[in-house]
Design an enzyme around this catalytic site. Structure first.
Site, PDB file in Angstrom:
ATOM      1  N   ASP A   1      32.381  44.855  42.120  1.00 21.86           N
ATOM      2  CA  ASP A   1      33.826  44.911  42.294  1.00 21.86           C
ATOM      3  C   ASP A   1      34.069  45.639  43.621  1.00 21.86           C
ATOM      4  O   ASP A   1      33.505  46.707  43.856  1.00 21.86           O
ATOM      5  CB  ASP A   1      34.427  45.714  41.125  1.00 21.86           C
TER       6      ASP A   1
ATOM      7  N   GLU B   1      40.862  38.564  43.645  1.00 13.19           N
ATOM      8  CA  GLU B   1      41.936  38.789  42.673  1.00 13.19           C
ATOM      9  C   GLU B   1      43.245  38.751  43.456  1.00 13.19           C
ATOM     10  O   GLU B   1      43.430  39.529  44.393  1.00 13.19           O
ATOM     11  CB  GLU B   1      41.776  40.134  41.967  1.00 13.19           C
TER      12      GLU B   1
ATOM     13  N   ASP C   1      39.190  43.207  44.494  1.00 13.06           N
ATOM     14  CA  ASP C   1      40.368  43.735  43.811  1.00 13.06           C
ATOM     15  C   ASP C   1      41.629  43.533  44.670  1.00 13.06           C
ATOM     16  O   ASP C   1      41.621  43.860  45.862  1.00 13.06           O
ATOM     17  CB  ASP C   1      40.114  45.232  43.599  1.00 13.06           C
TER      18      ASP C   1
ATOM     19  N   HIS D   1      39.769  43.022  31.919  1.00 12.48           N
ATOM     20  CA  HIS D   1      40.046  44.424  31.545  1.00 12.48           C
ATOM     21  C   HIS D   1      41.519  44.804  31.749  1.00 12.48           C
ATOM     22  O   HIS D   1      41.907  45.920  31.418  1.00 12.48           O
ATOM     23  CB  HIS D   1      39.158  45.343  32.363  1.00 12.48           C
ATOM     24  N   ASP D   2      42.325  43.898  32.328  1.00  9.98           N
ATOM     25  CA  ASP D   2      43.747  44.182  32.566  1.00  9.98           C
ATOM     26  C   ASP D   2      44.658  43.426  31.597  1.00  9.98           C
ATOM     27  O   ASP D   2      45.882  43.464  31.748  1.00  9.98           O
ATOM     28  CB  ASP D   2      44.142  43.756  33.993  1.00  9.98           C
TER      29      ASP D   2
HETATM   30  C1  GLC Z   1      43.272  45.479  39.870  1.00  9.03           C
HETATM   31  C2  GLC Z   1      42.335  45.925  38.776  1.00  9.03           C
HETATM   32  C3  GLC Z   1      43.043  46.930  37.913  1.00  9.03           C
HETATM   33  C4  GLC Z   1      43.418  48.110  38.778  1.00  9.03           C
HETATM   34  C5  GLC Z   1      44.204  47.696  40.009  1.00  9.03           C
HETATM   35  C6  GLC Z   1      44.193  48.785  41.041  1.00  9.03           C
HETATM   36  O1  GLC Z   1      44.345  44.759  39.393  1.00  9.03           O
HETATM   37  O2  GLC Z   1      41.845  44.835  38.074  1.00  9.03           O
HETATM   38  O3  GLC Z   1      42.276  47.335  36.817  1.00  9.03           O
HETATM   39  O4  GLC Z   1      44.163  49.031  38.032  1.00  9.03           O
HETATM   40  O5  GLC Z   1      43.681  46.560  40.639  1.00  9.03           O
HETATM   41  O6  GLC Z   1      42.921  48.904  41.597  1.00  9.03           O
END
Ligand code: GLC
Length: 566
Positions: free
Chosen positions: A102, A269, A210, A342-343
């Site tokens: 990540d 992402e 991310d 995980h979100d």
């Molecule tokens: C992304 C991650 C999340 C995190 C955010 C800030 O969306 O998947 O878990 O809180 O970024 O890094």
């Protein structure tokens, strides 16, 4: 071979996401760790996945469970050591799997030495590594509304925090502990690239980046439209898909990926990404990304101006939306196929039916429908056994920073606690963060100690141990789906075509390559549905992917079937 112009492993591949804190604890401190992941390599191989995406294990104060990094080249002692990462790379690679790291570089932790240096003084050499601004004209630092713009952060606070020492504000799109890096500064970008090369040289197979579409901001920054609920502004116009995003990704390509193994994967992402942007970002040979995580299908059950507030989900809209993305990226670009991570809450509780009667079938059918579409499959830990949402009973049960901040802000605004609890029970990320359910024993076989977060009570009947040897289990079905993805040509790069159904509870589509057709038919509802006659000429039913079909003319609740040309 030039990166991006050929068919590679991820076209038919499956990536398994490990959230290390909740996966497997090898030392009994209640927190999952690298030792635990190493113990499960055999399981991942048995499941048939091609790669593991590891949520952050870097050194971090853990304010956002590792998405706040204070050293990109060190492992947090909570999780283990750098040599265990090397061991993991080797152990996975021995079984033909890759490790995807990540990469969280929109922001760092406030405890990163770069930020310490940056905040030390206005003249610091690293001042410009982050985004600092004076108070709004006509106000004094600390005054109500003195923030340089009116934006709300993703975690229910203003997106700016005052640093008392220098009297200036720094930008953080997430929590005040996660200051945004200033990507305009070439030195910042070079540091990021250097770190990426360092990890690739260690043998990692790529990165999940991310919130990568937030790195380029549009200057000058300005106020956004105000939301009635929070009273703060929406700054997305200034930070989503900013004017230099493409340039930065191309630069990253030439600095980091050019000349390396074509199998190295770049997964972005990208919240709020549009189809057009996704086409461009993931265009094959486009030197940007290999695929994106879009957010539309996971936004359909959320209020437009409040991501944490659930609204009723019309199930047929979910399939419709996914089908639109299939069409949108048909000739250019590449999809990531995910129900959860995980979100997000748990798949079967959100998109299926987790009642005892329909739990197993809906979990299986949802897997079939999504993972036989065109794209790279992402399975989040626990989803392969159909893990369900956590029955939260109080606001004190939540651990995740976004839930805690949401509930603080909502209570401050006078919303009743029961209402906030109702929202969070449905939408909270904590649903996906309970420990992985390996067995029905104490602590679900996750830890010999006391888990950092309570185990979901479903572990008494829902676990890997309960399903591994049962050919009819959700887990066995998931294994079949994963195997089918690489077994049938049509599922790798074959075209997707929706078959319009007369009943919105039914979905059907074909995947077609030059010499093969795979047809998926499913009932995404908890009632039986009459099946229209479909021309099945030359197709045979694939027995091991058949779920609960009762007759040739009626599809039972959550039944699905897959047909393949002989
Ligand atoms: C992304 C991650 C999340 C995190 C955010 C800030 O969306 O998947 O878990 O809180 O970024 O890094």
């Amino acid at each position: 071979m030039v990166k991006g112009t050929e068919t590679t492993w991820w076209h038919s591949g499956t990536v398994y996401q490990v959230y290390p804190r909740s996966f497997c604890d090898s030392d009994g401190d209640g927190i999952g760790d690298l030792g635990g992941i190493l113990e499960k390599v055999e399981y991942l191989h048995w499941l048939g996945v091609d790669a593991v995406w590891l949520s952050p294990v870097y050194r971090s104060p853990q304010k956002d469970n590792g998405y706040d990094i204070s050293d990109y080249r060190e492992i947090d002692p909570t999780f283990g050591t750098l040599s265990q990462v090397d061991e993991l790379i080797a152990a996975l690679s021995q079984k033909g799997m890759k490790l995807i790291m990540d990469l969280v570089v929109n922001h760092t932790s406030v405890e990163h030495p770069w930020f310490a240096e940056s905040r030390a003084s206005i003249d610091s050499e690293k001042r410009d590594w982050y985004i600092w601004r004076e108070p709004r004209v006509g106000t004094r630092a600390g005054d109500l509304g003195a923030e340089p713009t009116n934006w709300e952060s993703y975690f229910s606070r203003p997106a700016w925090t005052l640093d008392e020492k220098t009297g200036e504000y720094y930008l953080h799109l997430f929590s005040p502990d996660q200051p945004d890096l200033n990507w305009e500064n070439p030195a910042v970008r070079q540091e990021v690239y250097e770190t990426m090369r360092w990890w690739l040289d260690r043998g990692v197979g790529g990165f999940r980046m991310d919130v990568i579409n937030l790195i380029s901001k549009k200057y000058p920054l300005g106020d956004g439209p105000v939301s009635v609920e929070s009273g703060r502004g929406d700054g997305r116009e200034w930070y989503l898909h900013g004017p230099r995003l493409t340039e930065f990704l191309k630069e990253m390509h030439s600095e980091v990926f050019a000349g390396r193994d074509a199998g190295i994967v770049r997964i972005g992402e990208t919240p709020d990404v549009t189809v057009q942007q996704a086409r461009d970002l993931s265009e094959s040979g486009g030197r940007k990304l290999d695929m994106v995580f879009q957010f539309e299908h996971v936004s359909l059950d959320r209020a437009r101006d409040n991501w944490m507030r659930p609204v009723p989900l019309a199930r047929h809209e979910v399939y419709r939306n996914l089908a639109d993305w299939q069409d949108g990226l048909a000739s250019q670009g590449w999809n990531s196929l995910y129900w959860t991570n995980h979100d997000q809450p748990r798949t079967v509780s959100r998109f299926g039916d987790d009642s005892p009667e329909h739990w197993a079938q809906s979990a299986k059918t949802l897997a079939t429908v999504l993972y036989l579409m065109k794209g790279t499959a992402f399975v989040y830990q626990g989803d392969e056994i159909g893990m369900v949402n956590m029955p939260f009973s109080s606001l004190n049960d939540f651990d995740d920073i976004s839930a805690v901040e949401y509930s603080r802000a909502a209570l401050d605004r006078g919303r009743p606690a029961e209402e906030v609890l109702r929202d969070l029970s449905r939408t909270s990320r904590d649903n996906a963060r309970t420990p992985m359910q390996w067995t029905s024993e104490v602590s679900a076989g996750f830890s010999a100690g006391i888990p950092w977060f309570p185990v979901n009570p479903s572990a008494t009947w829902l676990s890997v141990a309960a399903q591994r040897d049962d050919p009819n289990s959700v887990l066995s079905h998931m294994r079949e789906v994963i195997a089918a993805r690489s077994k049938f040509d049509a599922l790798a790069t074959g075209a997707f075509s929706d078959i319009p159904a007369p009943d919105s509870r039914l979905v059907a589509f074909d995947r077609t390559s030059t010499d093969q057709t795979v047809r998926v038919i499913a009932n995404l509802s908890s009632e039986a549905v009459r099946l229209p006659s479909l021309n099945m000429g030359g197709l045979v039913e694939h027995d091991s992917l058949r779920v609960g079909v009762v007759s040739a003319t009626v599809l039972g609740a959550w039944a699905s079937t897959v047909w393949i040309s002989a």
